[in-house]
Design a protein around this motif. Structure first.
Motif, PDB file in Angstrom:
ATOM      1  N   LEU A 374      58.982 -32.292  49.766  1.00  0.00           N
ATOM      2  CA  LEU A 374      60.356 -32.502  49.335  1.00  0.00           C
ATOM      3  C   LEU A 374      60.669 -31.712  48.070  1.00  0.00           C
ATOM      4  CD1 LEU A 374      60.859 -36.290  50.080  1.00  0.00           C
ATOM      5  CD2 LEU A 374      61.899 -34.362  51.238  1.00  0.00           C
ATOM      6  N   ARG A 375      59.679 -31.530  47.221  1.00  0.00           N
ATOM      7  CA  ARG A 375      59.894 -30.661  46.059  1.00  0.00           C
ATOM      8  C   ARG A 375      60.042 -29.204  46.497  1.00  0.00           C
ATOM      9  NH1 ARG A 375      56.136 -32.920  41.048  1.00  0.00           N
ATOM     10  NH2 ARG A 375      57.123 -34.976  40.934  1.00  0.00           N
ATOM     11  N   ALA A 376      59.252 -28.816  47.478  1.00  0.00           N
ATOM     12  CA  ALA A 376      59.414 -27.468  48.026  1.00  0.00           C
ATOM     13  C   ALA A 376      60.773 -27.304  48.691  1.00  0.00           C
ATOM     14  CB  ALA A 376      58.289 -27.172  49.032  1.00  0.00           C
ATOM     15  N   GLN A 377      61.250 -28.360  49.361  1.00  0.00           N
ATOM     16  CA  GLN A 377      62.571 -28.300  49.980  1.00  0.00           C
ATOM     17  C   GLN A 377      63.667 -28.172  48.924  1.00  0.00           C
ATOM     18  OE1 GLN A 377      62.856 -27.922  53.124  1.00  0.00           O
ATOM     19  NE2 GLN A 377      61.960 -29.521  54.374  1.00  0.00           N
ATOM     20  N   ALA A 378      63.513 -28.885  47.821  1.00  0.00           N
ATOM     21  CA  ALA A 378      64.502 -28.783  46.749  1.00  0.00           C
ATOM     22  C   ALA A 378      64.528 -27.374  46.166  1.00  0.00           C
ATOM     23  CB  ALA A 378      64.190 -29.811  45.660  1.00  0.00           C
ATOM     24  N   PHE A 379      63.342 -26.784  45.976  1.00  0.00           N
ATOM     25  CA  PHE A 379      63.268 -25.410  45.483  1.00  0.00           C
ATOM     26  C   PHE A 379      63.891 -24.443  46.489  1.00  0.00           C
ATOM     27  CE2 PHE A 379      61.104 -21.318  45.132  1.00  0.00           C
ATOM     28  CZ  PHE A 379      61.279 -21.039  43.781  1.00  0.00           C
ATOM     29  N   ARG A 380      63.599 -24.649  47.761  1.00  0.00           N
ATOM     30  CA  ARG A 380      64.152 -23.775  48.809  1.00  0.00           C
ATOM     31  C   ARG A 380      65.672 -23.876  48.860  1.00  0.00           C
ATOM     32  NH1 ARG A 380      61.139 -25.545  52.697  1.00  0.00           N
ATOM     33  NH2 ARG A 380      59.735 -23.756  52.822  1.00  0.00           N
ATOM     34  N   LYS A 381      66.200 -25.080  48.747  1.00  0.00           N
ATOM     35  CA  LYS A 381      67.646 -25.274  48.825  1.00  0.00           C
ATOM     36  C   LYS A 381      68.357 -24.710  47.608  1.00  0.00           C
ATOM     37  CE  LYS A 381      70.681 -28.911  50.596  1.00  0.00           C
ATOM     38  NZ  LYS A 381      70.727 -30.315  51.035  1.00  0.00           N
ATOM     39  N   LYS A 382      67.677 -24.694  46.478  1.00  0.00           N
ATOM     40  CA  LYS A 382      68.298 -24.242  45.246  1.00  0.00           C
ATOM     41  C   LYS A 382      68.232 -22.734  45.085  1.00  0.00           C
ATOM     42  CE  LYS A 382      68.243 -25.250  40.256  1.00  0.00           C
ATOM     43  NZ  LYS A 382      67.575 -26.048  39.194  1.00  0.00           N
ATOM     44  N   ILE A 458      52.878 -27.926  53.556  1.00  0.00           N
ATOM     45  CA  ILE A 458      53.821 -28.258  52.480  1.00  0.00           C
ATOM     46  C   ILE A 458      54.852 -27.160  52.297  1.00  0.00           C
ATOM     47  CG2 ILE A 458      53.995 -28.555  49.977  1.00  0.00           C
ATOM     48  CD1 ILE A 458      51.338 -30.056  50.088  1.00  0.00           C
ATOM     49  N   ILE A 459      54.421 -25.908  52.295  1.00  0.00           N
ATOM     50  CA  ILE A 459      55.361 -24.817  52.008  1.00  0.00           C
ATOM     51  C   ILE A 459      56.065 -24.302  53.267  1.00  0.00           C
ATOM     52  CG2 ILE A 459      54.050 -24.103  49.984  1.00  0.00           C
ATOM     53  CD1 ILE A 459      52.939 -21.783  51.620  1.00  0.00           C
ATOM     54  N   SER A 460      55.551 -24.599  54.453  1.00  0.00           N
ATOM     55  CA  SER A 460      56.128 -24.046  55.681  1.00  0.00           C
ATOM     56  C   SER A 460      57.147 -24.974  56.322  1.00  0.00           C
ATOM     57  CB  SER A 460      55.023 -23.728  56.697  1.00  0.00           C
ATOM     58  OG  SER A 460      54.117 -22.784  56.190  1.00  0.00           O
ATOM     59  N   TYR A 461      56.898 -26.279  56.293  1.00  0.00           N
ATOM     60  CA  TYR A 461      57.816 -27.213  56.945  1.00  0.00           C
ATOM     61  C   TYR A 461      59.148 -27.221  56.214  1.00  0.00           C
ATOM     62  CZ  TYR A 461      59.701 -31.475  58.987  1.00  0.00           C
ATOM     63  OH  TYR A 461      60.506 -32.377  59.635  1.00  0.00           O
ATOM     64  N   GLY A 462      60.189 -26.828  56.907  1.00  0.00           N
ATOM     65  CA  GLY A 462      61.511 -26.728  56.311  1.00  0.00           C
ATOM     66  C   GLY A 462      62.043 -25.319  56.251  1.00  0.00           C
ATOM     67  N   MET A 575      63.727 -36.959  54.658  1.00  0.00           N
ATOM     68  CA  MET A 575      64.647 -35.843  54.826  1.00  0.00           C
ATOM     69  C   MET A 575      66.088 -36.321  54.996  1.00  0.00           C
ATOM     70  SD  MET A 575      62.982 -33.155  54.408  1.00  0.00           S
ATOM     71  CE  MET A 575      64.337 -32.079  54.828  1.00  0.00           C
ATOM     72  N   ILE A 576      66.265 -37.478  55.585  1.00  0.00           N
ATOM     73  CA  ILE A 576      67.615 -38.050  55.687  1.00  0.00           C
ATOM     74  C   ILE A 576      68.162 -38.328  54.293  1.00  0.00           C
ATOM     75  CG2 ILE A 576      68.909 -40.097  56.401  1.00  0.00           C
ATOM     76  CD1 ILE A 576      67.150 -40.194  58.896  1.00  0.00           C
ATOM     77  N   TRP A 577      67.355 -38.926  53.448  1.00  0.00           N
ATOM     78  CA  TRP A 577      67.784 -39.216  52.081  1.00  0.00           C
ATOM     79  C   TRP A 577      67.997 -37.913  51.305  1.00  0.00           C
ATOM     80  CZ3 TRP A 577      62.997 -42.811  51.971  1.00  0.00           C
ATOM     81  CH2 TRP A 577      63.288 -43.970  52.693  1.00  0.00           C
ATOM     82  N   PHE A 578      67.127 -36.965  51.513  1.00  0.00           N
ATOM     83  CA  PHE A 578      67.226 -35.701  50.783  1.00  0.00           C
ATOM     84  C   PHE A 578      68.510 -34.958  51.131  1.00  0.00           C
ATOM     85  CE2 PHE A 578      66.463 -31.123  50.571  1.00  0.00           C
ATOM     86  CZ  PHE A 578      66.088 -30.975  49.244  1.00  0.00           C
ATOM     87  N   ASN A 579      68.890 -34.949  52.405  1.00  0.00           N
ATOM     88  CA  ASN A 579      70.086 -34.232  52.840  1.00  0.00           C
ATOM     89  C   ASN A 579      71.373 -35.023  52.627  1.00  0.00           C
ATOM     90  OD1 ASN A 579      68.938 -31.781  53.791  1.00  0.00           O
ATOM     91  ND2 ASN A 579      68.186 -32.846  55.597  1.00  0.00           N
ATOM     92  N   GLY A 580      71.254 -36.303  52.317  1.00  0.00           N
ATOM     93  CA  GLY A 580      72.446 -37.088  52.043  1.00  0.00           C
ATOM     94  C   GLY A 580      73.183 -37.559  53.271  1.00  0.00           C
ATOM     95  N   VAL A 842      81.572 -34.457  49.850  1.00  0.00           N
ATOM     96  CA  VAL A 842      80.246 -34.069  49.394  1.00  0.00           C
ATOM     97  C   VAL A 842      80.125 -34.360  47.915  1.00  0.00           C
ATOM     98  CG1 VAL A 842      78.627 -32.160  49.166  1.00  0.00           C
ATOM     99  CG2 VAL A 842      80.122 -32.286  51.151  1.00  0.00           C
ATOM    100  N   ASP A 843      79.031 -35.009  47.535  1.00  0.00           N
ATOM    101  CA  ASP A 843      78.763 -35.303  46.132  1.00  0.00           C
ATOM    102  C   ASP A 843      77.706 -34.349  45.611  1.00  0.00           C
ATOM    103  OD1 ASP A 843      78.844 -38.580  47.351  1.00  0.00           O
ATOM    104  OD2 ASP A 843      80.478 -37.589  46.290  1.00  0.00           O
ATOM    105  N   THR A 844      77.567 -34.301  44.305  1.00  0.00           N
ATOM    106  CA  THR A 844      76.584 -33.413  43.687  1.00  0.00           C
ATOM    107  C   THR A 844      75.707 -34.200  42.741  1.00  0.00           C
ATOM    108  OG1 THR A 844      78.134 -32.874  41.921  1.00  0.00           O
ATOM    109  CG2 THR A 844      78.123 -31.410  43.820  1.00  0.00           C
ATOM    110  N   GLY A 845      74.517 -33.662  42.497  1.00  0.00           N
ATOM    111  CA  GLY A 845      73.614 -34.324  41.570  1.00  0.00           C
ATOM    112  C   GLY A 845      72.174 -34.091  41.913  1.00  0.00           C
ATOM    113  N   VAL A 846      71.286 -34.971  41.472  1.00  0.00           N
ATOM    114  CA  VAL A 846      69.854 -34.779  41.626  1.00  0.00           C
ATOM    115  C   VAL A 846      69.418 -35.113  43.034  1.00  0.00           C
ATOM    116  CG1 VAL A 846      69.449 -35.302  39.206  1.00  0.00           C
ATOM    117  CG2 VAL A 846      69.373 -37.132  40.862  1.00  0.00           C
ATOM    118  N   GLU A 847      68.286 -34.549  43.430  1.00  0.00           N
ATOM    119  CA  GLU A 847      67.727 -34.874  44.732  1.00  0.00           C
ATOM    120  C   GLU A 847      67.051 -36.244  44.684  1.00  0.00           C
ATOM    121  OE1 GLU A 847      67.554 -31.930  43.363  1.00  0.00           O
ATOM    122  OE2 GLU A 847      68.578 -30.659  44.820  1.00  0.00           O
TER     123      GLU A 847
END
Length: 852
Positions: A374-382, A458-462, A575-580, A842-847
């Protein structure tokens, strides 16, 4: 919960008369006329037209109560149409009977067709994936289109017909690297160009879709086509991703596409969700060769609503899919999956200690991978959203470089599990895996494979290719379990006379390392997905051995006990929580101790029952994104009269405009007006000349009363929030109104509940780490410096002819569509509630990756 009846409204003389109410009816167009007569065919046609419009509303939620009422209306209209059909004689009577039989049997026709299509697709994908995976290592001289197993059919240790690309090891290494990179580039490019929703596993989104969330195009034909084409390419590229999760996605896409050809499912979203649940079961069934396990997986993980009829249809769909796959026999062995295995040996009770150790590893593995992924996903999304194709290509290239030297990482993960699951027989060996003299080398090789595969998962999924996490996790667990089995076997051979091994018989193999690999795979799968019963059944169907049910249950039970200590929910829920996504998990229980009044939206945009002009209503629709509006008597009293959805209101206005000229200042009535000479959307207005517009405009009116819901679901402000959340879970309404003594006090949506839930949890556990943001920025800066250095070197070596980059954000492969999921943000805790439906804004803020 409070509900309003006709008697409540009759107590207030100021309130205009409304149609007779029934609490089971949700949609306003389903309400009867004032005289309480049966629903007319015209109202049924209106319902069908509105349902057709709602199919195309993206990122909204369906209303289960509304759809249930719509299905009741369809059945009622059908019964009225067929009234007296059995008294008819001749061809007309038989035709009506056949139509009625067809309508009743549509569900079974759909699941049969869907199951057959899923089985055919799975068979072809298995064949193509095996060939693409083997072509990286060599080719068949007799027939280039055959993979290694088919080319060397009947020869367990290879054959002269299968050739490596070269006898020179570095050249094979280079070709392996090139094939992997090209496959990943093709897969990511096709996904980005034609169907961004084909990326990823899809299980998280499907859970939300089955629960009522609408994602336009996620289950469409193009997603199905691109997912089916790119999935073998992604697997063959060597990325640490699996095909089992995407199998669920393309299976559900198949069900959605086919069900649209049947009228019963074309306009009813809740009925379609029943077919989608059955398709999810069939997807798991063909992925693991486990029809019963697929049904249990759909029940345990995918579906929030799973009635008995859905279970039976899921079973039948999974049965048809596996039967078609077995008839195709893609591996020519009679097996449905490559890593299917049979064990002849039993286990001993002293091994339970090691089984518990494997279970602990499964729980720790799941917690570790979910946290860092999930940290890798946050980095990827950002940082990496603009470089999706480049990222997948570089990941495949790096994976090929790291994996080729290791014997267990080089080959396909399903083939690796097939090898690790095997018993050590006389004719079954893989590069010394079963030989005692190579034992320690194999143990170290398996340990390295476990660590490296975990990092790569960890780095590939997503990344933006079709990617699942089932098989990669099972491969990690299998390599770890086989390593433990080898060490236990070495311990037994070093101390054969110890009392600990007293149960072992002489001259008979006591320890079977393959069973440890099998249990390790079960532990890792349970740890990453947080599922239990379905894992046990899937592993049982893979082995067909009742002997190992108890060890599997022990391992999965320990894994579950360890997993819940590190947080709730598996990777799909995270991932549901991460994507909102607005999803209330029915497996969670909460105790907030607050009434719904603390969560509801108090400032609500509402519509008065009369006095609002048509122009004002249109302006309200244009200036707001709300998905519905409560109807009140007036702004002063706020007496609640009903609720009208945005789609119904827009449809009513368009219909009014279409059927006759209406002035912009025409008065809109949302309750039955006192005069019957008013224009309704279903009755044409008398002709009006342009000269008389000014004189007639002030007298024209439009009746929208038939489009409102006179009995919206409403609750008291003091009702506990937990009860309101249960209403959302069990009944599935889009919005719940809050009224106090008949007056509108506010409203609450799913997203309002989730915001409050996350706010409470954030107070207990801080979810934002500034140091993590700083480390991510440093990593991104380091990646930029490395990319600039590489570009300069290539430019220098090529004499200026090759230029990498060309401006950030415009690199190769970056043309095409954007993934809409990248625009979604996690559900957060803003200072005020500013949405109505809870799904569009859509809201904004921390993951929320640290949610526990």
């Amino acid at each position: 919960m409070t509900s309003r009846s006709p008697n409540n409204f009759a107590q207030n003389p100021r309130r205009p008369s409304l149609p007779e109410r029934a609490i089971s009816r949700r949609l306003s167009v389903l309400s009867t006329r004032t005289n309480g007569g049966p629903t007319s065919s015209t109202e049924h046609e209106l319902t069908e037209e509105i349902a057709e419009i709602k199919r195309y509303e993206d990122f909204t939620t369906i209303d289960w109560v509304q759809d249930a009422a719509q299905e009741q209306l369809r059945r009622r209209a059908r019964r009225k149409q067929n009234a007296g059909v059995f008294e008819l004689k001749g061809s007309l009577g038989w035709r009506r009977r056949l139509e009625d039989t067809y309508d009743a049997g549509q569900a079974w026709i759909v699941v049969t067709l869907v199951g057959a299509a899923i089985g055919l697709n799975a068979g072809f994908l298995n064949i193509i994936t095996e060939w693409l995976s083997d072509i990286k290592l060599g080719y068949c001289t007799t027939a280039f289109y055959l993979n290694e197993n088919f080319c060397c059919w009947g020869d367990e240790k290879g054959c002269p017909e299968w050739h490596r690309w070269s006898s020179f090891w570095p050249l094979n290494y280079l070709l392996y690297f090139l094939f992997s990179t090209i496959f990943a580039l093709m897969s990511a490019s096709l996904v980005k160009a034609f169907a961004p929703y084909a990326a990823g596993s899809g299980i998280s989104e499907i859970k939300c879709i089955i629960a009522g969330f609408v994602m336009k195009g996620f289950l469409g034909f193009w997603t199905l086509l691109i997912k089916s084409i790119c999935l073998p390419l992604a697997i063959a590229s060597g990325l640490s991703v699996g095909k089992e999760g995407p199998s669920v996605h393309y299976a559900v896409c198949t069900g959605n596409v086919i069900s649209r050809f049947f009228s019963k499912y074309k306009h009813n979203a809740s009925k379609t969700r029943e077919i989608l649940s059955a398709c999810a079961a069939a997807g798991v069934a063909v992925a693991f060769g486990s029809p019963i396990g697929g049904v249990l997986f759909s029940l345990e993980e995918m579906s929030s609503y799973f009635p008995l009829k859905t279970m039976w249809r899921s079973y039948f769909c999974a049965l048809v899919a596996t039967a078609v796959l077995a008839a195709m026999n893609p591996f020519w062995t009679g097996q449905l999956v490559m890593f299917e295995v049979r064990y002849d040996r039993s286990w001993h009770f002293f091994e339970i200690i090691f089984f518990i150790f494997i279970g602990i590893f499964g729980g720790l593995y799941g917690a570790f991978v979910m946290k860092w992924n999930l940290r890798a996903q946050a980095f990827r999304k950002k940082y990496l959203t603009k470089y999706a194709v480049l990222e997948a290509t570089l990941l495949a290239a790096g994976t090929a470089i790291l994996c080729f030297p290791n014997m267990f990482l080089r080959i396909d993960m399903t083939e690796s599990m097939e090898i690790l699951f095997l018993e050590c027989e006389a004719d079954q060996d893989y590069d010394g895996l079963c030989e005692a003299k190579h034992r320690w080398r194999m143990a170290f090789s398996l340990a390295f494979a476990t660590i490296m595969r975990t990092f790569l998962v960890i780095i590939s999924y997503g990344c933006k290719v079709p990617a699942g996490i089932f098989v990669p996790s099972m491969a990690v667990g299998a390599s770890f379990g086989r390593m433990v089995g080898i060490l236990v076997q070495a311990l037994h051979e070093a101390f054969p006379q110890a009392r600990f091994f007293a149960a072992c018989q002489p001259d008979v193999p006591c320890i079977t390392p393959g069973t440890y690999a099998f249990l390790g795979a079960a532990a890792a799968l349970s740890g990453i997905m947080h599922i239990t019963v379905s894992v046990v059944v899937i592993m049982f169907e893979l082995t067909g051995a009742l002997t190992y049910i108890l060890p599997t249950m022990i391992v999965v039970g320990v894994t579950k006990a360890v997993s819940v200590r590190f947080g709730k929910g598996g990777i799909a829920d995270r991932m549901i929580w991460f994507n909102g996504f607005p999803f209330l998990d029915n497996k969670e229980e909460h105790t907030f101790g607050v009434p719904v009044s603390q969560v509801m939206t108090s400032e609500v945009t509402s519509l008065p029952s009369s006095g609002f002009t048509l122009k004002a209503v249109e302006q309200l629709l244009a200036q707001s994104k709300y998905q519905g509006f409560p109807v009140i008597e007036d702004r002063t009293s706020k007496i609640l009269l009903g609720y009208i959805g945005r789609t119904e209101l827009r449809y009513a206005i368009d219909r009014t405009r279409k059927e006759g000229f209406v002035a912009s200042n025409a008065k809109c009535f949302f309750t039955q007006p006192p005069s019957t000479a008013l224009q309704t959307p279903s009755v044409a207005a008398p002709p009006v000349t342009f000269d008389a517009i000014e004189d007639a405009s002030g007298q024209q009116s439009v009746d929208f009363s038939r489009f409102i819901d006179p009995t919206p679901l409403s609750v008291h402000p003091r009702l506990p929030l937990e009860t309101v959340m249960e209403l959302f879970k069990k009944m599935g309404p889009r919005v719940i109104l809050v009224e106090y003594r008949g007056r509108l006090a506010g409203l609450v949506t799913v997203k309002d509940c989730l915001k409050y839930q996350f706010k409470v949890e954030a107070q207990d556990t801080s979810t934002h780490d500034p140091a993590l943001d700083l480390r991510q920025e440093k990593l991104w800066a380091l990646m930029n410096r490395g990319a600039d250095w590489l570009a300069d070197k290539v430019l220098s070596v090529s004499g200026g002819r090759i230029k990498l980059g060309g401006g950030r954000g415009s690199g190769f492969g970056e043309s095409g569509l954007n993934d809409p999921r990248d625009q979604l943000s996690p559900i957060l805790t803003p200072s005020r509630h500013d949405i109505l439906d809870g799904t569009e804004d859509v809201d904004t803020g921390v993951e929320l990756q640290a949610r526990t």
